[in-house]
Write a protein that holds these residues in place. Structure first.
Motif, short mmCIF file in Angstrom:
data_model
loop_
_atom_site.label_atom_id
_atom_site.label_comp_id
_atom_site.label_asym_id
_atom_site.label_seq_id
_atom_site.Cartn_x
_atom_site.Cartn_y
_atom_site.Cartn_z
N GLN A 24 -5.58 -38.51 -8.28
CA GLN A 24 -5.16 -38.27 -6.89
C GLN A 24 -6.18 -37.44 -6.13
O GLN A 24 -6.37 -37.64 -4.93
CB GLN A 24 -3.80 -37.56 -6.87
CG GLN A 24 -2.64 -38.44 -7.23
CD GLN A 24 -2.33 -39.44 -6.14
OE1 GLN A 24 -2.43 -39.15 -4.96
NE2 GLN A 24 -1.97 -40.64 -6.55
N ASP A 27 -9.19 -39.96 -5.36
CA ASP A 27 -8.89 -41.20 -4.63
C ASP A 27 -9.30 -41.18 -3.15
O ASP A 27 -9.74 -42.20 -2.64
CB ASP A 27 -7.41 -41.57 -4.75
CG ASP A 27 -7.11 -42.30 -6.04
OD1 ASP A 27 -8.06 -42.71 -6.74
OD2 ASP A 27 -5.92 -42.47 -6.35
N PRO A 28 -9.18 -40.06 -2.41
CA PRO A 28 -9.57 -40.09 -0.99
C PRO A 28 -11.07 -40.23 -0.73
O PRO A 28 -11.48 -40.43 0.41
CB PRO A 28 -9.06 -38.74 -0.46
CG PRO A 28 -8.01 -38.32 -1.41
CD PRO A 28 -8.46 -38.84 -2.74
N TYR A 140 -5.69 -28.92 -4.07
CA TYR A 140 -4.31 -29.02 -4.51
C TYR A 140 -3.70 -27.64 -4.66
O TYR A 140 -4.39 -26.62 -4.67
CB TYR A 140 -4.19 -29.80 -5.83
CG TYR A 140 -4.68 -29.05 -7.04
CD1 TYR A 140 -3.80 -28.36 -7.86
CD2 TYR A 140 -6.04 -29.02 -7.37
CE1 TYR A 140 -4.26 -27.66 -8.97
CE2 TYR A 140 -6.49 -28.33 -8.47
CZ TYR A 140 -5.60 -27.66 -9.27
OH TYR A 140 -6.05 -26.97 -10.36
N ASP A 166 -2.89 -34.56 4.83
CA ASP A 166 -2.05 -35.46 4.05
C ASP A 166 -1.69 -34.76 2.74
O ASP A 166 -2.57 -34.16 2.11
CB ASP A 166 -2.77 -36.77 3.74
CG ASP A 166 -3.00 -37.60 4.99
OD1 ASP A 166 -2.15 -37.57 5.90
OD2 ASP A 166 -4.04 -38.29 5.06
N ILE A 167 -0.42 -34.84 2.36
CA ILE A 167 0.07 -34.18 1.15
C ILE A 167 0.72 -35.22 0.24
O ILE A 167 1.57 -35.98 0.69
CB ILE A 167 1.08 -33.06 1.49
CG1 ILE A 167 0.42 -32.04 2.43
CG2 ILE A 167 1.59 -32.39 0.22
CD1 ILE A 167 1.38 -30.98 2.95
N HIS A 168 0.29 -35.23 -1.03
CA HIS A 168 0.82 -36.18 -2.01
C HIS A 168 1.25 -35.44 -3.26
O HIS A 168 0.44 -34.71 -3.85
CB HIS A 168 -0.23 -37.23 -2.38
CG HIS A 168 -0.78 -37.96 -1.21
ND1 HIS A 168 -0.10 -38.98 -0.59
CD2 HIS A 168 -1.93 -37.81 -0.52
CE1 HIS A 168 -0.80 -39.43 0.42
NE2 HIS A 168 -1.92 -38.72 0.50
N PRO A 169 2.51 -35.62 -3.70
CA PRO A 169 2.96 -34.95 -4.93
C PRO A 169 2.40 -35.63 -6.18
O PRO A 169 2.22 -36.84 -6.21
CB PRO A 169 4.48 -35.09 -4.87
CG PRO A 169 4.72 -36.29 -4.03
CD PRO A 169 3.57 -36.38 -3.06
N VAL A 170 2.11 -34.81 -7.18
CA VAL A 170 1.70 -35.31 -8.49
C VAL A 170 2.60 -34.63 -9.51
O VAL A 170 2.39 -33.47 -9.86
CB VAL A 170 0.21 -35.00 -8.79
CG1 VAL A 170 -0.17 -35.52 -10.17
CG2 VAL A 170 -0.69 -35.62 -7.73
N LEU A 178 0.76 -30.53 -5.63
CA LEU A 178 0.65 -31.24 -4.37
C LEU A 178 -0.83 -31.37 -4.05
O LEU A 178 -1.55 -30.37 -4.06
CB LEU A 178 1.35 -30.48 -3.24
CG LEU A 178 2.85 -30.29 -3.36
CD1 LEU A 178 3.36 -29.41 -2.23
CD2 LEU A 178 3.56 -31.64 -3.36
N TYR A 180 -3.73 -31.99 -1.39
CA TYR A 180 -4.00 -31.85 0.04
C TYR A 180 -5.30 -32.59 0.34
O TYR A 180 -6.33 -32.33 -0.27
CB TYR A 180 -4.20 -30.38 0.43
CG TYR A 180 -3.03 -29.48 0.17
CD1 TYR A 180 -1.73 -29.92 0.31
CD2 TYR A 180 -3.23 -28.16 -0.21
CE1 TYR A 180 -0.65 -29.08 0.07
CE2 TYR A 180 -2.16 -27.31 -0.44
CZ TYR A 180 -0.87 -27.78 -0.29
OH TYR A 180 0.18 -26.93 -0.51
N SER A 181 -5.25 -33.48 1.32
CA SER A 181 -6.46 -34.20 1.68
C SER A 181 -6.65 -34.17 3.19
O SER A 181 -5.70 -34.37 3.95
CB SER A 181 -6.37 -35.59 1.08
OG SER A 181 -6.45 -36.59 1.95
#
Length: 184
Positions: A24, A27-28, A140, A166-170, A178, A180-181
Motif C-alpha cells: 500500500q 502503490d501510489p 502511514y 487520501d487515507i487507506h486502511p491496512v 492507515l 496517507y498519500s
C-alpha cells in the motif's frame, strides 16, 4: 527489536511492516516515470525491498536513516539503494549535495505520532520542498494512534500543505495502519 527497545519514540514499532503495508505504501508511486525516489526511515527495509524491486532501472533510490546500525543493515541488504545516515529534515541538503533538484516520490516510515509539532513540521516541510510538482508523498500511522493529538496534527498538516490527503486502511499489519498519500 534492539533498536526499538533502545529508542521506542524514534522507532515507533517493534515489528517490521507487513508485505500488505509495504504494498500500500508503494502503490501510489508511478514507477514507470519515477527517476528519483527517497525513503525516509527505512528501518529494516520492508519498503526498501519493494522500492528496489519495482523501480525502473534508471531510477535512483536514496534512503535516509538516522540509526547507524539500521543504515548499515539496509545498505548491505539493498546495494542498489544509496543509504545516507542522516535525519529526514536534512533531505533538501542531502539532495543538493548530490545534485538532485527534486524527487518524484518520498516514502516515509517515520513515527510522526511520536514527534513534536516542530519535528513534524520540519520533516513535512523538507519533503514538500524536495518533491517535484505531481510528486507523491506516502506515509502511514497506526490505527491505535489516531486518538493522539499528534496524529491529528500530522493529518491536518498534510491536508493543509498538500491540499488533498487520501487515507487507506491496512488491517493486515501488526498493528493495523492507515496509509496517507498526497500529491505535490
Amino acid at each position: 527489536m534492539r533498536s526499538f527497545l533502545a529508542n521506542p519514540l524514534r522507532m515507533g514499532s517493534a515489528f517490521p511492516s507487513s508485505p500488505a503495508l509495504a504494498g500500500q505504501i508503494t502503490d501510489p508511486i508511478n514507477f514507470a516515470r519515477a527517476r528519483v525516489i527517497v525513503e525516509l526511515g527505512p528501518g529494516t527495509g520492508a519498503f526498501t525491498r519493494l522500492l528496489a524491486q519495482r523501480a525502473h532501472p534508471a531510477c535512483r533510490l536514496l534512503a535516509l536513516e538516522l540509526d547507524p546500525e539500521l543504515a548499515a543493515y539496509v545498505a548491505t541488504r539493498y546495494p542498489r539503494v544509496e543509504v545516507i545516515n542522516a535525519a529526514a529534515q536534512r533531505l533538501p541538503e542531502v539532495l543538493a549535495e548530490r545534485g538532485i533538484p527534486q524527487v518524484d516520490a518520498v516514502v516515509c516510515g517515520l513515527p510522526f505520532a511520536n514527534f513534536s509539532a516542530v519535528h513534524q513540521a520540519s520533516v513535512v516541510n523538507a519533503v514538500r520542498a524536495a518533491l517535484r510538482p505531481g510528486g507523491a508523498f506516502v506515509s502511514y500511522s497506526f490505527v491505535h494512534a489516531q486518538v493522539l493529538p499528534t496524529s491529528r496534527r500530522f493529518r491536518r498538516s498534510l491536508q493543509e500543505l498538500f491540499g488533498r490527503l487520501d487515507i487507506h486502511p491496512v488491517l493486515l499489519n501488526a498493528p493495523p495502519a492507515l496509509v496517507y498519500s498526497c500529491v505535490a
